[in-house]
Design an enzyme around this catalytic site. Structure first.
Site, PDB file in Angstrom:
ATOM      1  N   LYS A 237       0.843  -1.203   0.000  1.00  0.00           N
ATOM      2  CA  LYS A 237       0.000   0.000   0.000  1.00  0.00           C
ATOM      3  C   LYS A 237       0.877   1.253   0.000  1.00  0.00           C
ATOM      4  O   LYS A 237       0.624   2.209  -0.732  1.00  0.00           O
ATOM      5  CB  LYS A 237      -0.938  -0.004   1.218  1.00  0.00           C
ATOM      6  CG  LYS A 237      -2.045  -1.037   1.081  1.00  0.00           C
ATOM      7  CD  LYS A 237      -2.812  -1.280   2.378  1.00  0.00           C
ATOM      8  CE  LYS A 237      -3.810  -2.431   2.181  1.00  0.00           C
ATOM      9  NZ  LYS A 237      -4.522  -2.824   3.388  1.00  0.00           N
TER      10      LYS A 237
ATOM     11  N   GLN B 150      -4.988  -1.636   9.665  1.00  0.00           N
ATOM     12  CA  GLN B 150      -4.796  -2.959   9.052  1.00  0.00           C
ATOM     13  C   GLN B 150      -5.330  -4.047   9.986  1.00  0.00           C
ATOM     14  O   GLN B 150      -4.982  -4.088  11.164  1.00  0.00           O
ATOM     15  CB  GLN B 150      -3.304  -3.168   8.764  1.00  0.00           C
ATOM     16  CG  GLN B 150      -2.989  -4.447   8.026  1.00  0.00           C
ATOM     17  CD  GLN B 150      -3.547  -4.472   6.603  1.00  0.00           C
ATOM     18  OE1 GLN B 150      -3.468  -3.507   5.862  1.00  0.00           O
ATOM     19  NE2 GLN B 150      -4.131  -5.593   6.218  1.00  0.00           N
TER      20      GLN B 150
ATOM     21  N   ASP C 163     -11.352   2.461   3.755  1.00  0.00           N
ATOM     22  CA  ASP C 163     -11.689   1.043   3.582  1.00  0.00           C
ATOM     23  C   ASP C 163     -13.200   0.853   3.389  1.00  0.00           C
ATOM     24  O   ASP C 163     -13.631  -0.212   2.963  1.00  0.00           O
ATOM     25  CB  ASP C 163     -11.254   0.242   4.825  1.00  0.00           C
ATOM     26  CG  ASP C 163      -9.903  -0.424   4.637  1.00  0.00           C
ATOM     27  OD1 ASP C 163      -9.501  -0.642   3.475  1.00  0.00           O
ATOM     28  OD2 ASP C 163      -9.250  -0.720   5.657  1.00  0.00           O
TER      29      ASP C 163
END
Ligand code: NAP
Length: 306
Positions: A52, A96, A119
């Site tokens: 990422k 995460q 997200d």
């Protein structure tokens, strides 16, 4: 002949569309900013985060990783998220997963400001998705919709079957297909006659995390098959069975100690589907591209709101 749906090609197209938008933001004000919180030393999570960060650098997005130890408490993590929420140079905050056991993951995800939730996991954005209102969409299903769009695969009026009902993939996938006017069935571990239901799917999305489980029996001839599964196989006999002794795949296993396999039997999929996403190289590349897309969209919104 079936069409291979090339996720890397679609990823590149998504990223190329973002470049001028990042340049415009940077020229007008500042580069978009993404903060990634990575708790502990989980090797898979470390690889995801590294990828990422690399994608951000390539695109000109300013990224930073915050890496607290895996002994962190819920309150301490909430404080980190709170600070990132307040930072004006941070447009996207990503925590995460998975988080260590002692951390209340739901509270942490709920703490991310909905307008920085790149997200798309915050309940408010889940609500926006259900209601068809604007907002960040979960990256993997959003990437799949983009893939279907770029390959001009019709969705309207089609029978779509999604196997898997997770909050990250299955449920948002089903909702996005529904909003695109497919007739959608969601399957899970308690579905009766799974092969029969799957065979109804003109579009079949597999997201169970079960290596090569969907064999020929589950695939309607001519279906478009989207294989989200990413399973690492280490057993040589299993790999030989799944890949029908493919020398290339077995050489990968011998070299790396593991080989990647999706949730759909790769050979049966190739033989029965009209179009399909390979593993690797299908759905995998799309997720990070959509994360970049959500981050740029968040930055555009924040700068417009100032
Ligand atoms: P998950 O949270 O474990 O959910 C799996 C779902 O599959 C559950 O709803 C489960 O049903 C269902 N399921 C499991 N076994 C089944 C069976 N035998 N028959 C029917 N349904 C079954 O997994 P996830 O996070 O959605 O991920 C799914 C897969 O996609 C994994 O392989 C993951 O690595 C991969 N993935 C890939 C990407 C990418 O970027 N390519 C991104 C995310 C995930 P129940 O609800 O009844 O338990």
């Amino acid at each position: 002949m079936s069409t291979i749906l090339d996720g890397s090609r679609v990823r590149d197209a998504i990223l190329n569309d973002l470049r001028p938008r990042v340049a415009a933001l940077t020229a007008a004000s500042r580069a978009p900013g993404l903060a990634v919180v990575l708790v502990g030393n989980d090797p898979a999570s470390q690889i995801y985060v590294r990828n990422k960060v690399k994608a951000c650098a390539d695109l000109g997005i300013a990224s930073q990783s915050i890496t607290p130890p895996d002994t962190i408490s819920t309150e301490e993590l909430l404080a980190i998220v709170g600070e990132l929420n307040r930072r004006p140079d941070v447009d996207g905050v990503l925590v995460q997963l998975p988080l260590p056991q002692q951390v209340d993951s739901r509270r942490v995800l709920l703490a991310v400001a909905p307008e920085k939730d790149v997200d798309g996991f915050h309940p408010m954005n889940v609500g926006n998705l259900v209601a068809g209102r604007p907002g960040p969409r979960p990256c993997t299903p959003a990437g799949i919709m983009e893939l279907l769009r770029q390959y001009q695969i019709p969705v309207l009026g089609k029978r779509a079957v999604v196997v898997g009902r997770s909050d990250i993939v299955g449920k948002p996938m089903a909702l996005l297909l529904l909003h695109a006017h497919a007739t959608v069935t969601i399957c899970h571990s308690r579905t009766a006659d799974l092969p029969g239901v799957c065979r109804e799917g003109e579009i079949l999305v597999a997201a169970m995390g079960r290596p090569a489980m969907l064999t020929a029996d589950y695939i309607r001839p001519g279906a478009v098959v989207i294989d989200v599964g990413m399973n690492r196989i280490t057993d040589r006999a299993e790999a030989a069975r799944i890949f029908r002794d493919s020398a290339e795949r077995l050489a990968t296993l011998d070299r790396r100690g593991s080989v990647l396999v999706g949730d759909v039997d790769p050979i049966d999929m190739q033989e029965k589907a009209s179009a399909y996403t390979p593993v690797p190289g299908g759905v995998g590349p799309l997720t990070i591209a959509m994360l970049m897309s959500n981050t740029v969209a968040a930055a555009e919104q924040h700068l417009a709101d100032r």
